[in-house]
Motif scaffolding. Structure first.
Motif, mmCIF file in Angstrom:
data_model
loop_
_atom_site.group_PDB
_atom_site.id
_atom_site.type_symbol
_atom_site.label_atom_id
_atom_site.label_comp_id
_atom_site.label_asym_id
_atom_site.label_seq_id
_atom_site.Cartn_x
_atom_site.Cartn_y
_atom_site.Cartn_z
ATOM 1 N N TYR A 93 -12.295 -18.091 -6.543
ATOM 2 C CA TYR A 93 -11.543 -17.024 -7.195
ATOM 3 C C TYR A 93 -11.586 -17.203 -8.716
ATOM 4 O O TYR A 93 -11.214 -18.249 -9.225
ATOM 5 C CB TYR A 93 -10.095 -16.995 -6.689
ATOM 6 N N THR A 94 -12.021 -16.175 -9.418
ATOM 7 C CA THR A 94 -12.090 -16.219 -10.877
ATOM 8 C C THR A 94 -10.803 -15.717 -11.517
ATOM 9 O O THR A 94 -10.639 -15.797 -12.729
ATOM 10 C CB THR A 94 -13.280 -15.390 -11.390
ATOM 11 N N ALA A 95 -9.890 -15.221 -10.702
ATOM 12 C CA ALA A 95 -8.561 -14.793 -11.143
ATOM 13 C C ALA A 95 -7.611 -14.991 -9.964
ATOM 14 O O ALA A 95 -8.045 -15.051 -8.814
ATOM 15 C CB ALA A 95 -8.580 -13.330 -11.572
ATOM 16 N N ALA A 96 -6.338 -15.090 -10.259
ATOM 17 C CA ALA A 96 -5.350 -15.202 -9.183
ATOM 18 C C ALA A 96 -5.465 -13.981 -8.265
ATOM 19 O O ALA A 96 -5.774 -12.875 -8.719
ATOM 20 C CB ALA A 96 -3.946 -15.292 -9.771
ATOM 21 N N ASP A 97 -5.236 -14.184 -6.981
ATOM 22 C CA ASP A 97 -5.389 -13.109 -6.004
ATOM 23 C C ASP A 97 -4.491 -13.411 -4.814
ATOM 24 O O ASP A 97 -3.733 -14.388 -4.838
ATOM 25 C CB ASP A 97 -6.855 -13.008 -5.562
ATOM 26 N N THR A 98 -4.583 -12.592 -3.785
ATOM 27 C CA THR A 98 -3.871 -12.854 -2.540
ATOM 28 C C THR A 98 -4.861 -12.822 -1.389
ATOM 29 O O THR A 98 -5.854 -12.100 -1.425
ATOM 30 C CB THR A 98 -2.767 -11.811 -2.260
ATOM 31 N N ILE A 99 -4.592 -13.656 -0.387
ATOM 32 C CA ILE A 99 -5.300 -13.556 0.887
ATOM 33 C C ILE A 99 -4.489 -12.537 1.677
ATOM 34 O O ILE A 99 -3.273 -12.670 1.823
ATOM 35 C CB ILE A 99 -5.343 -14.909 1.630
ATOM 36 N N ASP A 100 -5.157 -11.517 2.155
ATOM 37 C CA ASP A 100 -4.485 -10.390 2.774
ATOM 38 C C ASP A 100 -4.793 -10.287 4.261
ATOM 39 O O ASP A 100 -5.842 -10.737 4.726
ATOM 40 C CB ASP A 100 -4.928 -9.076 2.118
ATOM 41 N N ILE A 101 -3.869 -9.661 4.980
ATOM 42 C CA ILE A 101 -4.086 -9.273 6.363
ATOM 43 C C ILE A 101 -4.239 -7.761 6.359
ATOM 44 O O ILE A 101 -3.340 -7.048 5.912
ATOM 45 C CB ILE A 101 -2.916 -9.702 7.255
ATOM 46 N N LEU A 102 -5.382 -7.289 6.811
ATOM 47 C CA LEU A 102 -5.657 -5.863 6.880
ATOM 48 C C LEU A 102 -5.602 -5.434 8.342
ATOM 49 O O LEU A 102 -6.310 -5.991 9.182
ATOM 50 C CB LEU A 102 -7.041 -5.543 6.298
ATOM 51 N N VAL A 103 -4.760 -4.485 8.622
ATOM 52 C CA VAL A 103 -4.675 -3.911 9.962
ATOM 53 C C VAL A 103 -5.347 -2.550 9.888
ATOM 54 O O VAL A 103 -4.882 -1.666 9.170
ATOM 55 C CB VAL A 103 -3.209 -3.776 10.427
ATOM 56 N N ASP A 104 -6.478 -2.396 10.589
ATOM 57 C CA ASP A 104 -7.158 -1.103 10.509
ATOM 58 C C ASP A 104 -6.976 -0.248 11.752
ATOM 59 O O ASP A 104 -7.283 0.923 11.751
ATOM 60 C CB ASP A 104 -8.630 -1.256 10.139
ATOM 61 N N THR A 105 -6.448 -0.824 12.810
ATOM 62 C CA THR A 105 -6.069 -0.055 13.997
ATOM 63 C C THR A 105 -4.757 -0.633 14.481
ATOM 64 O O THR A 105 -4.655 -1.839 14.679
ATOM 65 C CB THR A 105 -7.128 -0.197 15.121
ATOM 66 N N ALA A 106 -3.758 0.202 14.647
ATOM 67 C CA ALA A 106 -2.468 -0.326 15.088
ATOM 68 C C ALA A 106 -1.703 0.717 15.882
ATOM 69 O O ALA A 106 -1.751 1.894 15.596
ATOM 70 C CB ALA A 106 -1.641 -0.773 13.891
ATOM 71 N N ASP A 107 -0.990 0.228 16.872
ATOM 72 C CA ASP A 107 -0.064 1.023 17.653
ATOM 73 C C ASP A 107 1.228 0.222 17.680
ATOM 74 O O ASP A 107 1.295 -0.819 18.336
ATOM 75 C CB ASP A 107 -0.615 1.226 19.065
ATOM 76 N N PRO A 108 2.249 0.646 16.948
ATOM 77 C CA PRO A 108 3.456 -0.173 16.810
ATOM 78 C C PRO A 108 4.381 -0.154 18.015
ATOM 79 O O PRO A 108 5.561 -0.451 17.899
ATOM 80 C CB PRO A 108 4.130 0.453 15.589
ATOM 81 N N ALA A 109 3.855 0.127 19.169
ATOM 82 C CA ALA A 109 4.704 0.270 20.354
ATOM 83 C C ALA A 109 5.290 -1.035 20.869
ATOM 84 O O ALA A 109 6.321 -1.022 21.521
ATOM 85 C CB ALA A 109 3.905 0.942 21.476
ATOM 86 N N ALA A 110 4.644 -2.152 20.642
ATOM 87 C CA ALA A 110 5.128 -3.409 21.222
ATOM 88 C C ALA A 110 4.953 -4.560 20.245
ATOM 89 O O ALA A 110 4.034 -4.568 19.437
ATOM 90 C CB ALA A 110 4.369 -3.702 22.511
ATOM 91 N N ALA A 111 5.849 -5.530 20.321
ATOM 92 C CA ALA A 111 5.849 -6.660 19.389
ATOM 93 C C ALA A 111 4.950 -7.793 19.867
ATOM 94 O O ALA A 111 4.615 -7.892 21.034
ATOM 95 C CB ALA A 111 7.270 -7.172 19.205
ATOM 96 N N GLY A 112 4.579 -8.653 18.929
ATOM 97 C CA GLY A 112 3.825 -9.870 19.187
ATOM 98 C C GLY A 112 3.967 -10.758 17.967
ATOM 99 O O GLY A 112 4.391 -10.301 16.914
#
Length: 131
Positions: A93-112
């Motif tokens: 990394y040449t600058a401060a950044d974040t490691i991200d979680i990208l959700v590209d398909t989701a159905d919020p019907a149930a927890a995990g």
């Protein structure tokens, strides 16, 4: 061949975050969620994403950053328990950044539940001297 030794040593830094798939402030919908802050000079040297309690919903997860959204993991299935090792790229990394979680398909019907662990070093940093 000449070798130039570096006497500076540092420990690997571990960052661990946990969360849930579901509703409210959890990862419930499509989007990018900042998970781990990394400083300038950071190089990821290990880590993993664990789904410990699978969601019955469809959740497609990628681990990356602002430059490449799937730099460390691609198409992790949130509906299946298990560990996915991060892909180590040697990217610095040449600058401060974040490691991200990208959700590209989701159905919020149930927890995990899930856990992300990122192991990194910082180029040029030394905690002590050996030599």
């Amino acid at each position: 061949m000449a070798i130039t030794k570096n006497e500076g040593r540092q420990e690997v830094i571990a960052a661990r975050v946990t969360g849930t798939f579901g509703t409210g402030a959890d990862i419930a919908v499509q989007g990018t969620y900042a998970a781990v802050d990394v400083p300038e000079g950071a190089i990821v040297v290990g880590g993993h994403f664990v789904v410990s309690d699978a969601t019955t919903a469809t959740v497609d997860v990628h681990i990356g950053d602002g430059g490449v959204t799937n730099r460390y993991a691609d198409n992790v299935d949130g509906a299946a328990t298990g560990l996915t090792a991060l892909t180590i790229t040697g990217f610095k990394y040449t600058a401060a950044d974040t490691i991200d979680i990208l959700v590209d398909t989701a159905d919020p019907a149930a927890a995990g539940t899930w856990e992300l662990t990122v192991l990194y070093i910082v180029d040029g940093r030394a905690a002590f001297s050996q030599g």
